[in-house]
Design a protein around this motif. Structure first.
Motif, PDB file in Angstrom:
ATOM      1  N   GLY A 190      20.339  23.897  12.076  1.00 38.61           N
ATOM      2  CA  GLY A 190      21.570  23.505  12.753  1.00 38.61           C
ATOM      3  C   GLY A 190      22.057  22.166  12.273  1.00 38.61           C
ATOM      4  N   ALA A 191      22.696  21.433  13.169  1.00 36.83           N
ATOM      5  CA  ALA A 191      23.226  20.122  12.798  1.00 36.83           C
ATOM      6  C   ALA A 191      22.997  19.135  13.930  1.00 36.83           C
ATOM      7  N   THR A 192      22.993  17.865  13.544  1.00 33.60           N
ATOM      8  CA  THR A 192      22.770  16.773  14.495  1.00 33.60           C
ATOM      9  C   THR A 192      23.812  15.691  14.248  1.00 33.60           C
ATOM     10  N   LEU A 239      23.258  29.419   4.200  1.00 29.30           N
ATOM     11  CA  LEU A 239      22.838  28.698   5.408  1.00 29.30           C
ATOM     12  C   LEU A 239      23.684  27.439   5.599  1.00 29.30           C
ATOM     13  N   GLN A 240      23.947  26.744   4.503  1.00 30.15           N
ATOM     14  CA  GLN A 240      24.780  25.541   4.572  1.00 30.15           C
ATOM     15  C   GLN A 240      26.151  25.868   5.171  1.00 30.15           C
ATOM     16  N   GLN A 290      29.610  26.748  12.094  1.00 25.01           N
ATOM     17  CA  GLN A 290      29.261  26.961  13.509  1.00 25.01           C
ATOM     18  C   GLN A 290      28.761  25.703  14.204  1.00 25.01           C
ATOM     19  N   CYS A 291      28.323  24.721  13.432  1.00 24.65           N
ATOM     20  CA  CYS A 291      27.752  23.518  14.058  1.00 24.65           C
ATOM     21  C   CYS A 291      28.552  22.266  13.703  1.00 24.65           C
ATOM     22  N   LYS A 315      23.252  21.273  17.635  1.00 25.40           N
ATOM     23  CA  LYS A 315      23.577  22.683  17.834  1.00 25.40           C
ATOM     24  C   LYS A 315      22.777  23.484  16.814  1.00 25.40           C
ATOM     25  N   ALA A 316      22.272  24.632  17.267  1.00 25.72           N
ATOM     26  CA  ALA A 316      21.416  25.460  16.403  1.00 25.72           C
ATOM     27  C   ALA A 316      22.095  26.776  16.028  1.00 25.72           C
ATOM     28  N   VAL A 317      21.703  27.302  14.884  1.00 25.59           N
ATOM     29  CA  VAL A 317      22.085  28.674  14.496  1.00 25.59           C
ATOM     30  C   VAL A 317      20.828  29.382  13.990  1.00 25.59           C
TER      31      VAL A 317
END
Ligand code: GRF
Length: 210
Positions: free
Chosen positions: A141-143, A173-174, A180-181, A160-162
């Protein structure tokens, strides 16, 4: 008073675009993107800024004798522009301590993984996703975090996670994490900051109600 935001970029600037679009929709409450600063004149992000009518500047490492001299010049520019919040949106140049000292808990960075996983020195760009796939995680995900002097180590604002899917390549994935994040989280975090709703308590960030 609305907060003045500077977005620092090096590349394509899709996160900058997400901020510009959020601003156009009125979703950056009490904030205004007033400058985009690029580490290279080639950054496509500068074109995105120009199209949106935002002033663009270049502060390039190669024009200074050291990282420190470059950071000091950048801080001078930010002060001259009366910037309240600095957003690192794919800014690839190493900054020295002067930056964090000038803007304590007022610099936000977006990292394309769930910190503390796949973070720190060497974890940037596609490498982050290569490492996540090689480790076999089922979620990434991203932070968005405040920038401290420790690389990717500052207080976490939003995450947020995927799902990681069986056939993912680093590129796939990137892209999923961006769409989404990152493009959602960064405008949200910037808006919360501009409304004074982020309270930093040690390493924990409390989100205050409206
Ligand atoms: C993003 O993946 C961001 O998480 C990382 O750098 C990349 C920048 O992409 N810090 P862009 O320039 O916003 O398209």
């Amino acid at each position: 008073m609305a907060k003045n935001i500077a977005v620092l970029v090096s590349g394509g600037g899709t996160n900058l675009q997400a901020l510009i679009d959020a601003q156009a929709r009125g979703e950056i409450v009490n904030g205004q993107i007033s400058a985009v600063i690029a580490s290279t004149p080639e950054a496509y992000a500068l074109e995105r800024a120009a199209k949106a009518g935002i002033s663009g500047y270049v502060v390039a490492r190669k024009d200074y004798p050291s990282s420190q001299a470059m950071t000091v010049a950048l801080v001078d520019k930010l002060h001259e522009l009366n910037i309240d919040l600095v957003v690192l949106a794919g800014f690839m140049t190493i900054l020295t301590g002067e930056m964090v000292q000038a803007y304590p808990n007022a610099i936000l960075n977006i990292h394309p993984a769930l910190i503390p996983s796949f973070a720190g020195p060497g974890c940037y760009g596609l490498h982050v996703h290569e490492k996540a796939l090689a480790y076999g995680v089922k979620l990434s995900g991203a932070t968005v975090h405040f920038v401290s002097e420790e690389c990717d180590g500052g207080p976490i604002v939003l995450q947020k996670a995927v799902d990681v899917l069986p056939d993912d390549t680093p590129e796939v994935l990137q892209r999923r994490i961006m769409e989404q994040c990152e493009w959602k989280l960064l405008p949200q975090a910037v808006s919360l900051f501009c409304q004074d709703r982020l309270k930093v308590e040690g390493r924990v960030v409390r989100i205050l109600p409206e």
